[in-house]
Design a protein around this motif. Structure first.
Motif, PDB file in Angstrom:
ATOM      1  N   ILE A 158       3.712  11.108  -0.856  1.00  0.00           N
ATOM      2  CA  ILE A 158       3.717  11.348   0.589  1.00  0.00           C
ATOM      3  C   ILE A 158       4.622  10.326   1.276  1.00  0.00           C
ATOM      4  O   ILE A 158       4.965   9.297   0.699  1.00  0.00           O
ATOM      5  CB  ILE A 158       2.293  11.327   1.195  1.00  0.00           C
ATOM      6  CG1 ILE A 158       1.624   9.966   1.021  1.00  0.00           C
ATOM      7  CG2 ILE A 158       1.441  12.434   0.580  1.00  0.00           C
ATOM      8  CD1 ILE A 158       0.270   9.855   1.694  1.00  0.00           C
ATOM      9  N   SER A 159       5.009  10.624   2.480  1.00  0.00           N
ATOM     10  CA  SER A 159       5.958   9.785   3.220  1.00  0.00           C
ATOM     11  C   SER A 159       5.307   8.507   3.742  1.00  0.00           C
ATOM     12  O   SER A 159       4.082   8.407   3.856  1.00  0.00           O
ATOM     13  CB  SER A 159       6.535  10.572   4.389  1.00  0.00           C
ATOM     14  OG  SER A 159       5.518  10.812   5.349  1.00  0.00           O
ATOM     15  N   GLN A 160       6.160   7.560   4.118  1.00  0.00           N
ATOM     16  CA  GLN A 160       5.685   6.314   4.711  1.00  0.00           C
ATOM     17  C   GLN A 160       4.918   6.577   6.003  1.00  0.00           C
ATOM     18  O   GLN A 160       3.841   6.005   6.203  1.00  0.00           O
ATOM     19  CB  GLN A 160       6.865   5.356   4.933  1.00  0.00           C
ATOM     20  CG  GLN A 160       6.474   4.013   5.513  1.00  0.00           C
ATOM     21  CD  GLN A 160       6.372   4.022   7.032  1.00  0.00           C
ATOM     22  OE1 GLN A 160       7.115   4.734   7.714  1.00  0.00           O
ATOM     23  NE2 GLN A 160       5.437   3.247   7.555  1.00  0.00           N
ATOM     24  N   PRO A 161       5.385   7.475   6.890  1.00  0.00           N
ATOM     25  CA  PRO A 161       4.599   7.749   8.095  1.00  0.00           C
ATOM     26  C   PRO A 161       3.214   8.341   7.781  1.00  0.00           C
ATOM     27  O   PRO A 161       2.243   8.046   8.482  1.00  0.00           O
ATOM     28  CB  PRO A 161       5.464   8.741   8.880  1.00  0.00           C
ATOM     29  CG  PRO A 161       6.859   8.469   8.428  1.00  0.00           C
ATOM     30  CD  PRO A 161       6.727   8.092   6.974  1.00  0.00           C
ATOM     31  N   VAL A 221       0.845  -1.198   0.000  1.00  0.00           N
ATOM     32  CA  VAL A 221       0.000   0.000   0.000  1.00  0.00           C
ATOM     33  C   VAL A 221       0.878   1.245   0.000  1.00  0.00           C
ATOM     34  O   VAL A 221       0.667   2.172  -0.782  1.00  0.00           O
ATOM     35  CB  VAL A 221      -0.968   0.004   1.212  1.00  0.00           C
ATOM     36  CG1 VAL A 221      -1.681   1.330   1.337  1.00  0.00           C
ATOM     37  CG2 VAL A 221      -1.957  -1.150   1.104  1.00  0.00           C
ATOM     38  N   THR A 222       1.878   1.254   0.863  1.00  0.00           N
ATOM     39  CA  THR A 222       2.759   2.407   0.973  1.00  0.00           C
ATOM     40  C   THR A 222       3.474   2.690  -0.346  1.00  0.00           C
ATOM     41  O   THR A 222       3.555   3.847  -0.776  1.00  0.00           O
ATOM     42  CB  THR A 222       3.792   2.191   2.099  1.00  0.00           C
ATOM     43  OG1 THR A 222       3.082   2.072   3.337  1.00  0.00           O
ATOM     44  CG2 THR A 222       4.772   3.340   2.193  1.00  0.00           C
ATOM     45  N   ALA A 223       3.960   1.649  -1.011  1.00  0.00           N
ATOM     46  CA  ALA A 223       4.679   1.837  -2.275  1.00  0.00           C
ATOM     47  C   ALA A 223       3.797   2.514  -3.325  1.00  0.00           C
ATOM     48  O   ALA A 223       4.217   3.468  -3.983  1.00  0.00           O
ATOM     49  CB  ALA A 223       5.198   0.495  -2.786  1.00  0.00           C
ATOM     50  N   VAL A 224       2.567   2.039  -3.467  1.00  0.00           N
ATOM     51  CA  VAL A 224       1.657   2.612  -4.466  1.00  0.00           C
ATOM     52  C   VAL A 224       1.298   4.049  -4.106  1.00  0.00           C
ATOM     53  O   VAL A 224       1.371   4.950  -4.945  1.00  0.00           O
ATOM     54  CB  VAL A 224       0.377   1.741  -4.605  1.00  0.00           C
ATOM     55  CG1 VAL A 224      -0.656   2.438  -5.479  1.00  0.00           C
ATOM     56  CG2 VAL A 224       0.719   0.372  -5.156  1.00  0.00           C
TER      57      VAL A 224
END
Length: 115
Positions: free
Chosen positions: A39-42, A29-32
């Protein structure tokens, strides 16, 4: 948080779209989302937390991975709320479907007509 507050955010809507395709790891999800929204991972983690806390997503641990999936309960509640408004657009959609069907019938009966 109200369901429409949750759904009003384009990042959260995109995450739900991803989860609607099937269970996804937080990394997927984060990669997409990072690629599409920059936007950042956090920040992505915060959106996942909002979806979890509001009941739109569930998470389960699989080793060190966290796998997210849609929880349809709040979506059914949104659908029930929207039901009272369907009368405003359903006739228009029905009319459009009728016109599309007429056009297809006309093309079948007149093969020389423009497509």
């Amino acid at each position: 948080m109200h369901a429409f507050d949750v759904l009003g955010d384009p990042v959260r809507r995109r995450i739900l779209e991803l989860l609607a395709e099937g269970e996804r790891s937080s990394g997927e999800v984060t990669a997409v989302v990072r690629e599409e929204f920059g936007i950042s991972q956090p920040a992505v983690s915060q959106h996942l937390k909002v979806l979890r806390d509001s009941g739109f997503a569930v998470v389960r641990a699989e080793g060190t991975r966290r796998l997210y999936a849609v929880d349809s309960t709040p979506l059914r509640e949104v659908d029930a709320w929207l039901d009272r408004f369907r009368r405003f657009w359903t006739p228009h959609l029905d009319a459009l479907a009728t016109e599309i069907a007429r056009g297809k019938r006309a093309r079948r009966h007149d093969p020389g007509s423009a497509k």
